[in-house]
Design an enzyme around this catalytic site. Structure first.
Site, PDB file in Angstrom:
ATOM      1  N   CYS A   1      -4.679  -3.531   1.872  1.00 22.45           N
ATOM      2  CA  CYS A   1      -3.991  -4.619   2.596  1.00 22.45           C
ATOM      3  C   CYS A   1      -4.146  -5.977   1.912  1.00 22.45           C
ATOM      4  O   CYS A   1      -3.578  -6.968   2.369  1.00 22.45           O
ATOM      5  CB  CYS A   1      -4.532  -4.734   4.014  1.00 22.45           C
ATOM      6  SG  CYS A   1      -4.613  -3.168   4.855  1.00 22.45           S
ATOM      7  N   HIS A  40      -7.083 -11.125   8.658  1.00 25.78           N
ATOM      8  CA  HIS A  40      -6.277  -9.905   8.552  1.00 25.78           C
ATOM      9  C   HIS A  40      -6.373  -9.128   9.874  1.00 25.78           C
ATOM     10  O   HIS A  40      -7.449  -8.997  10.449  1.00 25.78           O
ATOM     11  CB  HIS A  40      -6.784  -9.053   7.382  1.00 25.78           C
ATOM     12  CG  HIS A  40      -6.211  -7.671   7.365  1.00 25.78           C
ATOM     13  ND1 HIS A  40      -4.851  -7.438   7.359  1.00 25.78           N
ATOM     14  CD2 HIS A  40      -6.804  -6.442   7.387  1.00 25.78           C
ATOM     15  CE1 HIS A  40      -4.638  -6.128   7.357  1.00 25.78           C
ATOM     16  NE2 HIS A  40      -5.802  -5.497   7.392  1.00 25.78           N
ATOM     17  N   GLU A  89       0.855  -1.192   0.000  1.00 27.29           N
ATOM     18  CA  GLU A  89       0.000   0.000   0.000  1.00 27.29           C
ATOM     19  C   GLU A  89       0.885   1.234   0.000  1.00 27.29           C
ATOM     20  O   GLU A  89       0.445   2.327  -0.326  1.00 27.29           O
ATOM     21  CB  GLU A  89      -0.904  -0.018   1.255  1.00 27.29           C
ATOM     22  CG  GLU A  89      -2.017   1.007   1.278  1.00 27.29           C
ATOM     23  CD  GLU A  89      -1.627   2.363   1.866  1.00 27.29           C
ATOM     24  OE1 GLU A  89      -2.480   3.251   1.864  1.00 27.29           O
ATOM     25  OE2 GLU A  89      -0.489   2.550   2.331  1.00 27.29           O
TER      26      GLU A  89
HETATM   27  N1  CAA Z   1     -10.440  -0.857  28.417  1.00 31.65           N
HETATM   28  C1  CAA Z   1     -10.765  -1.837  27.537  1.00 31.65           C
HETATM   29  N2  CAA Z   1     -11.333  -1.606  26.320  1.00 31.65           N
HETATM   30  C2  CAA Z   1     -11.540  -0.324  25.947  1.00 31.65           C
HETATM   31  C3  CAA Z   1     -11.233   0.746  26.825  1.00 31.65           C
HETATM   32  C4  CAA Z   1     -10.640   0.448  28.091  1.00 31.65           C
HETATM   33  N3  CAA Z   1     -10.314   1.399  28.940  1.00 31.65           N
HETATM   34  N4  CAA Z   1     -11.546   1.893  26.186  1.00 31.65           N
HETATM   35  C5  CAA Z   1     -12.063   1.545  24.982  1.00 31.65           C
HETATM   36  N5  CAA Z   1     -12.060   0.224  24.853  1.00 31.65           N
HETATM   37  C6  CAA Z   1     -12.510  -0.569  23.712  1.00 31.65           C
HETATM   38  C7  CAA Z   1     -13.798  -0.106  23.086  1.00 31.65           C
HETATM   39  O1  CAA Z   1     -14.923  -0.603  23.797  1.00 31.65           O
HETATM   40  C8  CAA Z   1     -13.670  -0.685  21.691  1.00 31.65           C
HETATM   41  O2  CAA Z   1     -13.948  -2.059  21.734  1.00 31.65           O
HETATM   42  P1  CAA Z   1     -15.074  -2.687  20.757  1.00 31.65           P
HETATM   43  O3  CAA Z   1     -14.688  -2.311  19.352  1.00 31.65           O
HETATM   44  O4  CAA Z   1     -15.016  -4.138  21.018  1.00 31.65           O
HETATM   45  O5  CAA Z   1     -16.366  -2.028  21.162  1.00 31.65           O
HETATM   46  C9  CAA Z   1     -12.177  -0.571  21.419  1.00 31.65           C
HETATM   47  O6  CAA Z   1     -11.542  -0.364  22.676  1.00 31.65           O
HETATM   48  C10 CAA Z   1     -11.806   0.605  20.521  1.00 31.65           C
HETATM   49  O7  CAA Z   1     -12.372   1.754  21.078  1.00 31.65           O
HETATM   50  P2  CAA Z   1     -13.065   2.848  20.151  1.00 31.65           P
HETATM   51  O8  CAA Z   1     -14.025   2.195  19.208  1.00 31.65           O
HETATM   52  O9  CAA Z   1     -13.556   3.948  20.991  1.00 31.65           O
HETATM   53  O10 CAA Z   1     -11.762   3.310  19.357  1.00 31.65           O
HETATM   54  P3  CAA Z   1     -11.565   4.461  18.329  1.00 31.65           P
HETATM   55  O11 CAA Z   1     -12.865   4.970  17.828  1.00 31.65           O
HETATM   56  O12 CAA Z   1     -10.636   5.443  18.936  1.00 31.65           O
HETATM   57  O13 CAA Z   1     -10.778   3.751  17.157  1.00 31.65           O
HETATM   58  C11 CAA Z   1     -10.803   2.419  15.158  1.00 31.65           C
HETATM   59  C12 CAA Z   1     -11.054   2.445  16.668  1.00 31.65           C
HETATM   60  C13 CAA Z   1     -11.942   3.153  14.439  1.00 31.65           C
HETATM   61  C14 CAA Z   1     -10.755   0.980  14.682  1.00 31.65           C
HETATM   62  C15 CAA Z   1      -9.459   3.133  14.863  1.00 31.65           C
HETATM   63  O14 CAA Z   1      -8.417   2.445  15.486  1.00 31.65           O
HETATM   64  C16 CAA Z   1      -9.146   3.242  13.390  1.00 31.65           C
HETATM   65  O15 CAA Z   1      -9.633   4.130  12.681  1.00 31.65           O
HETATM   66  N6  CAA Z   1      -8.285   2.342  12.870  1.00 31.65           N
HETATM   67  C17 CAA Z   1      -7.880   2.346  11.469  1.00 31.65           C
HETATM   68  C18 CAA Z   1      -8.917   1.680  10.573  1.00 31.65           C
HETATM   69  C19 CAA Z   1      -8.959   0.186  10.768  1.00 31.65           C
HETATM   70  O16 CAA Z   1      -7.994  -0.458  11.155  1.00 31.65           O
HETATM   71  N7  CAA Z   1     -10.115  -0.414  10.467  1.00 31.65           N
HETATM   72  C20 CAA Z   1     -10.239  -1.866  10.523  1.00 31.65           C
HETATM   73  C21 CAA Z   1     -10.976  -2.404   9.351  1.00 31.65           C
HETATM   74  S1  CAA Z   1     -10.248  -1.805   7.828  1.00 31.65           S
HETATM   75  C22 CAA Z   1      -8.905  -2.843   7.540  1.00 31.65           C
HETATM   76  O17 CAA Z   1      -8.784  -3.879   8.129  1.00 31.65           O
HETATM   77  C23 CAA Z   1      -7.885  -2.436   6.536  1.00 31.65           C
HETATM   78  C24 CAA Z   1      -6.691  -1.945   7.257  1.00 31.65           C
HETATM   79  O18 CAA Z   1      -5.755  -2.686   7.542  1.00 31.65           O
HETATM   80  C25 CAA Z   1      -6.655  -0.519   7.654  1.00 31.65           C
END
Ligand code: CAA
Length: 382
Positions: free
Chosen positions: A111, A233, A79
């Site tokens: 990916c 993945h 990528e």
């Molecule tokens: N203790 C334990 N768990 C906690 C916590 C704590 N104190 N605080 C939060 N969490 C948990 C939440 O409950 C959540 O769990 P669930 O998803 O099981 O509900 C997890 O931590 C993440 O918290 P948020 O959803 O609040 O996190 P976020 O909104 O800040 O970010 C994300 C999450 C959107 C995935 C972000 O990391 C992101 O944008 N990542 C990049 C995109 C990505 O990887 N997407 C995946 C699919 S796309 C893909 O696979 C292609 C690729 O490689 C990019």
């Protein structure tokens, strides 16, 4: 005739950030990272490292064990392309002194493209059974500072040799594929970081898991019980857990967490390595269980945008004699830990420009990116 992954090796970066440092600096509960995302650390490139230097290091390790004259094709999946025109694999070809009678090309689809490269390689070997194909999956996941994706950054490369009568895993014919036009994660030509619709990306990934699984079942009648381990993945390892739960609900059976656990050991420490991530999952799976001979693995490859594939691979008898856990341990353990501020400085100093510049000599790896002269990227063998 069996065709598949005969051998593989890996590389990652010079630096590492422990996510506890990020949690402290950003005043976030570290369990959000360790439990919520399932990540502990991520690899951070030095200024003189990129996808070519990591890919070349992985290939160099692999080719210590093989005769490079049998290689007919080099497929570089990434990528994080370093040129809009020239394939990164051509730089690797030069650094490693591969034979000139080789076809070299770059594959792209977020990916997913490492899997497209492997399937292309398998099809080539099916026709030319004595040929060997080198597949390199190499990426640096670099998100904007303070974005949701920042703690899921990472980097790494996996080099794989695809041959007939493979020593590690046979890639079975007939896979399930799924394409859906969705804007969950994309990176325009003028941006060094992706744009991400986080929630949409999770849903798109999970829809693709089911779409690709259903296609696999319709093509080959695979049953869920035929599969002994699932490797999904891992943009962050919690995502694989979500996919596992979704698949279990979809097929209406219980699938225990032990069926995915072993595949996550390395990605927890590397972070996301995009095209390489699934294959670091495979390496961890082979290193993490010594009773896999004859067992079938189910691999799910996802690339945002989106293209995905569910395929199966059968672990070969004697695979133990062809794995090198010490190489992974060495690459992970030798990384130099940076503070959060040092990481942010490295992140901000990223230079994607093609004006003349020289990079500081930092990496201890066998190859380094020395900078740009007259618009040409310069690589050195150390
Ligand atoms: N203790 C334990 N768990 C906690 C916590 C704590 N104190 N605080 C939060 N969490 C948990 C939440 O409950 C959540 O769990 P669930 O998803 O099981 O509900 C997890 O931590 C993440 O918290 P948020 O959803 O609040 O996190 P976020 O909104 O800040 O970010 C994300 C999450 C959107 C995935 C972000 O990391 C992101 O944008 N990542 C990049 C995109 C990505 O990887 N997407 C995946 C699919 S796309 C893909 O696979 C292609 C690729 O490689 C990019």
């Amino acid at each position: 005739m069996k065709i598949g992954i005969h051998d593989l090796d890996i590389a990652t970066t010079h630096y590492v950030l422990n996510l506890d440092s990020m949690a402290k600096a950003l005043d976030i509960d570290p369990n959000k990272y360790h439990i919520g995302l399932g990540q502990d650390e991520f690899s951070v490139p030095a200024p003189d490292e990129d996808v070519v230097t990591m890919g070349a290091e992985a290939v160099a390790r692999l080719l210590e064990r093989h005769d490079k004259s049998k290689i007919r094709m080099v497929l570089f999946a990434t990528e994080t392309g370093i040129d809009q025109s020239k394939a990164a694999g051509v730089f690797v070809h030069g650094l490693l002194g591969l034979p000139q009678s080789v076809r070299t090309v770059e594959f792209k689809q977020a990916c997913y493209s490492g899997t497209a490269a492997i399937q292309t390689a398998v099809n080539h070997v099916a026709r030319y059974t004595d040929d060997q194909v080198l597949v390199i999956a190499s990426d640096i996941a670099r998100y904007a500072a303070d974005s949701g994706g920042e703690p899921t950054q990472g980097a790494g490369a996996v080099a794989m040799l695809i041959t007939a009568n493979p020593a590690l895993v046979e890639i079975e014919p007939d896979s399930g594929v799924f394409t859906a036009d969705v804007n969950d994660f994309w990176r325009p030509n003028d941006s060094s970081t992706p744009f991400v619709e986080g929630k949409l990306s999770l849903d798109a990934y999970l829809d693709a898991t089911i779409g690709a699984w259903d296609d696999l079942v319709s093509r080959r009648g695979v049953k869920i019980d035929d599969i002994h381990r699932f490797l999904h993945h891992q943009p962050f390892t919690k995502m694989a857990r979500k996919a596992h739960t979704k698949l279990a609900e979809h097929v209406g059976v219980e699938l225990g967490p032990e069926l995915i656990e072993e595949s996550m050991a390395y990605n927890r420490r590397l972070g996301n390595s995009y095209t390489a991530s699934l294959y670091f999952g495979l390496v961890a799976q082979l290193h993490g269980n010594d009773d896999l001979a004859g067992k079938r693995l189910g691999l799910f490859s996802y690339g945002s945008g989106s293209v995905s594939e569910f395929f199966t691979a059968v672990v070969q008898p004697g695979y133990h004699d062809h794995i090198y856990p010490a190489h992974v341990a060495d690459s992970l353990d030798r990384r130099v830990e940076v503070s959060f501020d040092e990481y942010r400085e490295l992140h901000a100093a990223y230079n994607g420009a093609s004006e003349n510049y020289e990079t500081e000599e930092v990496t201890q790896a066998p190859f380094r990116f020395a900078g740009v002269t007259d618009r040409v990227r310069q690589y050195e063998t150390r």
